[in-house]
Design an enzyme around this catalytic site. Structure first.
Site, PDB file in Angstrom:
ATOM      1  CG  ASP A 260       1.041  -5.304   6.722  1.00 55.67           C
ATOM      2  OD1 ASP A 260       1.166  -4.066   6.602  1.00 55.67           O
ATOM      3  OD2 ASP A 260       1.092  -6.075   5.745  1.00 55.67           O
TER       4      ASP A 260
HETATM    5  C1  BGC Z   1       1.636  -3.447   3.419  1.00 58.34           C
HETATM    6  C2  BGC Z   1       3.013  -3.284   4.014  1.00 58.34           C
HETATM    7  C3  BGC Z   1       3.362  -1.821   4.089  1.00 58.34           C
HETATM    8  C4  BGC Z   1       2.300  -1.112   4.916  1.00 58.34           C
HETATM    9  C5  BGC Z   1       2.532   0.377   5.056  1.00 58.34           C
HETATM   10  C6  BGC Z   1       0.596  -2.593   4.121  1.00 58.34           C
HETATM   11  O1  BGC Z   1      -0.599  -2.587   3.400  1.00 58.34           O
HETATM   12  O2  BGC Z   1       1.249  -4.794   3.454  1.00 58.34           O
HETATM   13  O3  BGC Z   1       3.957  -3.968   3.233  1.00 58.34           O
HETATM   14  O4  BGC Z   1       4.649  -1.636   4.617  1.00 58.34           O
HETATM   15  O5  BGC Z   1       1.046  -1.280   4.279  1.00 58.34           O
HETATM   16  O6  BGC Z   1       2.366   1.032   3.846  1.00 58.34           O
END
Ligand code: BGC
Length: 730
Positions: A260
């Site tokens: 993530d």
């Molecule tokens: C989220 C993800 C997301 C990523 C990119 C993170 O803060 O938890 O679900 O895909 O950001 O935007």
């Protein structure tokens, strides 16, 4: 009730580690990959293992191997951003279809619809030049207040898993790959980057990992995103047990794990099983190169991660640069999918007879509540969709019956905004007197009130849990004032998560949940309210009567209390920060008793149970039978439509095992089927359940078991509306 005894030999599945790895679309390129890896420099290898831009990781330009491009999801393809910032590029071509969010999709209880949803996402992703969609988001909804409940699917692992499979099939058979997120146990947004989940292996495997396992083993998902949090002491991005023992060894996963955003902590991630640090190179850039050169990380570990990346890259041809982003991708085909999902997701919670609306018998409708006009494609923190359009509930009604019926709108309550959220304005704020007065005046002179209650994307948001499930901005107070002048009220709840319906229930003739329902949400809602389609959505989670009834709250293990400077004057700020950075524990003391498993086992009354959802017709269940053969249980029964309109019903099969030697919930969902039955007709339904779905995790032996003995099958229209039972012997 008919009793059926089925004799079957004890099926004791040993640890899945010994099961054959499922065939994968990623198979078949190993020789080619050997040759590529042997010709790569270590710099080229390391370059593949971290973000190249905010949403891509590098290929091998010298060898003509393209970057992997990620599309932020999961409910529409996110707009294009600058390569190294969150700033939008403001293109004219990146308007996308806004698909209903996770809990809406889950309310369809339809893997077939999830498959269409995946197709719609994949078509738009490919036209935008993307390879891997960052979705579906399939964490279990552990707490009703979880900030991302609207993005996630269900509190039940089998429902989540079946829908995750449908979504995965739909995406991957249309040329893109999925990235299942957030692996694993990212069940709260508060302190998500520091929290250490303390969970038993049994609860982890049976409840929280099952949806991921089903999408990997049964639908060949090619991507997984590691979560921000720790699990049992280790960051998910470097958790060898999760990434290697379980994901790759037990489930046979052959694809890639990306972290993530900002969730990678050290070079240890590579050996634990992480392929790509996103979006930067803090750990898997120069530090990894240095560790390789110093012999701290063996090159073989990097080679393995590169191999997995190449598998995905070779199985998924890149979209040529000059073919991507040429035109707006939201086309009627995807918009129809959004409509089909939305129209089957809407849940009729109760109906005293006000629905469906009969426009010929109504002269005037008071549409009250900001949620009738607000949009939900964007808002809050995190990914959203630059939607080409989003039909609001008011627009939907106006376009359907605006010419015949006098529809007037009053805002009723203030829109809860991002600024409120950052100031942590309590949801329980008092009603706005001027807006209340205007709404009451409109209600008084209208034939019927459509009250739009619920949350919005500022209330329910990534990175923060809700403090309560109370309806925000004085909605209950407003509704009481409206009810005093006009008792004919239909309430539509616009939300992606459970809310407290105490007042709404008491004062409304009918109540409908219409979710954050995508580009076509307003049209779908109007068609349901007007009876052009019968409602057929079913709740994918329980609506508790009180927040304190739900398991983590009842046990006092959520919310966690952190020391703050103001709470504890003696604690220096640096210490507080250190405590936060070190993390706090999230003990999952409820174990496997999550969602309805808790409420049913503990005998706690709920507002609306898991699986609940009414129709405009009635369904009669009869003639259950069950047969077990070749590892599959087939449960058959009839459903008769006793009303005068064709309608869809979602029949649910639960199991209860009171004689079990291990702890069991009162009942557990094992299978379900959505069927369309014509008015006055009867249909035979068969739900097929693989016997290994009756498994439990044996903590002592560290493996799956299917326990021999009696089991009761419960067939019903919801988890608390069981119509038929059949006793079997497993
Ligand atoms: C989220 C993800 C997301 C990523 C990119 C993170 O803060 O938890 O679900 O895909 O950001 O935007």
């Amino acid at each position: 009730m008919r009793k059926i005894i089925i004799a079957a030999a004890l099926i004791a599945l040993s640890s899945c580690a010994r099961q054959a790895a499922p065939a994968s679309g990623l198979d078949g390129h190993e020789k080619e990959i050997d040759a590529i890896i042997s010709g790569m420099t270590i710099e080229e290898k390391v370059a593949m293992l971290h973000g190249n831009t905010m949403f891509s990781s590098a290929g091998v330009p010298r060898l003509g191997i393209a970057d992997i491009k990620y599309a932020d999801g999961p409910f529409g393809i996110r707009e294009e951003l600058e390569p190294h910032s969150w700033k939008p590029l403001n293109l004219d071509t990146d308007y996308a279809t806004f698909f209903p969010t996770g809990s809406a999709l889950a309310a369809t209880w339809s893997p077939e619809i999830a498959r269409l949803y995946g197709k719609g996402m994949a078509v738009e992703a490919r036209l935008r030049g993307k390879d891997m969609i960052l979705g579906p988001a399939i964490n279990i909804q552990r707490i009703p207040t979880g900030g991302r409940t609207y993005e996630y699917l269900s509190e039940d692992p089998i429902l989540s898993g079946e829908l995750a499979k449908g979504y995965t099939f739909g995406v991957q058979e249309n040329g893109a790959a999925v990235c299942l997120k957030h692996y694993a146990l990212n069940n709260q947004e508060d302190f998500r980057s520091t929290v250490d989940v303390q969970v038993s292996e049994r609860a982890m495997r049976e409840i929280y990992l099952t949806p991921f396992e089903m999408a990997v083993r049964e639908a060949d998902a090619w991507g997984v995103m590691s979560a921000y949090n720790k699990v049992n002491g280790y960051w998910c991005s470097e958790n060898e047990h999760l990434l290697t023992d379980i994901l790759r060894r037990d489930w046979g996963f052959k694809g890639i794990v990306i972290s993530d955003w900002g969730g990678t902590h050290s070079t240890a991630a590579v050996q634990a099983g992480l392929n790509v640090e996103m979006p930067g190179a803090t750990s898997l850039g120069q530090p990894l190169l240095d560790s390789l050169k110093a012999g701290v990380v063996p090159e073989s570990a990097v080679d393995q991660r590169v191999r997995e990346l190449l598998r995905v890259r070779l199985a998924l041809p890149a979209v040529p640069e000059d073919e991507a982003n040429k035109y707006i991708t939201s086309k009627p085909e995807q918009q129809k999918i959004a409509y089909d999902v939305a129209s089957r997701s809407i849940v009729l919670l109760k109906n005293g007879g006000a629905l469906p609306l009969d426009p010929s018998a109504i002269r005037s409708i008071a549409v009250i509540g900001d949620n009738a006009v607000s949009t939900n494609a964007l808002g809050g923190f995190g990914a959203g969709v630059k939607a080409l359009y989003e039909i609001t509930p008011l627009q939907g009604l106006q376009s359907r019956i605006g010419a015949e019926v006098d529809i007037k709108y009053a805002q009723g309550y203030k829109r809860y905004s991002g600024a409120d959220r950052s100031r942590r304005t309590p949801l329980e704020a008092a009603a706005d007197p001027a807006l209340l007065k205007e709404a009451v005046a409109l209600a008084a002179k209208s034939d019927i009130v459509l009250f739009f209650a619920g949350d919005n994307r500022e209330v329910e948001t990534e990175s923060a849990d809700r403090r309560s499930i109370t309806l925000p901005n004085g909605q209950d107070e407003l509704l009481e004032a409206i009810a005093a002048v006009n008792p004919r009220i239909v309430t539509v709840v616009v939300a992606g998560a459970p809310v407290d319906l105490g007042t709404v229930d008491k004062l409304s003739d009918a109540v409908v949940v219409s979710w954050f329902n995508g580009s076509e949400g307003g049209n779908a809602l109007a068609d349901i309210l007007l009876g052009r389609i019968a409602p057929s959505g079913k709740l994918p989670f329980t609506f508790p009567r009180k927040l304190s009834d739900s398991p983590a709250y009842a046990l006092g293990v959520y919310p966690q209390q952190l020391p703050t400077v103001s709470d504890n004057e003696d604690l220096p700020i640096a210490t507080t920060r250190a405590r936060r950075a070190a993390g706090i524990d999230a003990p999952y003391s409820e174990g496997i008793l999550v969602g309805y498993r808790w409420f049913d086992t503990k005998g706690v009354d709920v507002a609306y149970p898991f699986g609940h959802g009414l129709s405009y017709t009635g369904f009669e269940y009869s003639d259950v039978s069950a047969t077990l053969s070749r590892g599959e249980l087939k449960v058959s029964f009839n459903i008769a439509n006793t009303g005068d309109m064709a309608a869809e019903e979602v029949a649910q099969v639960y199991v209860s095992r009171p004689a079990s030697k291990v702890e069991r919930p009162a009942k557990e969902l094992k299978g379900f089927a959505r069927v369309c039955v014509d008015a006055g007709a009867k249909k035979q339904v068969t739900v097929t359940i693989p016997v290994d779905r009756f498994r439990h995790w044996d903590e002592a032996e560290g493996g799956w078991k299917v326990e021999k003995g009696p089991a009761r099958l419960l067939v019903g229209s919801s988890s608390r509306d069981i119509r038929l039972t059949a006793d079997i012997d497993i």
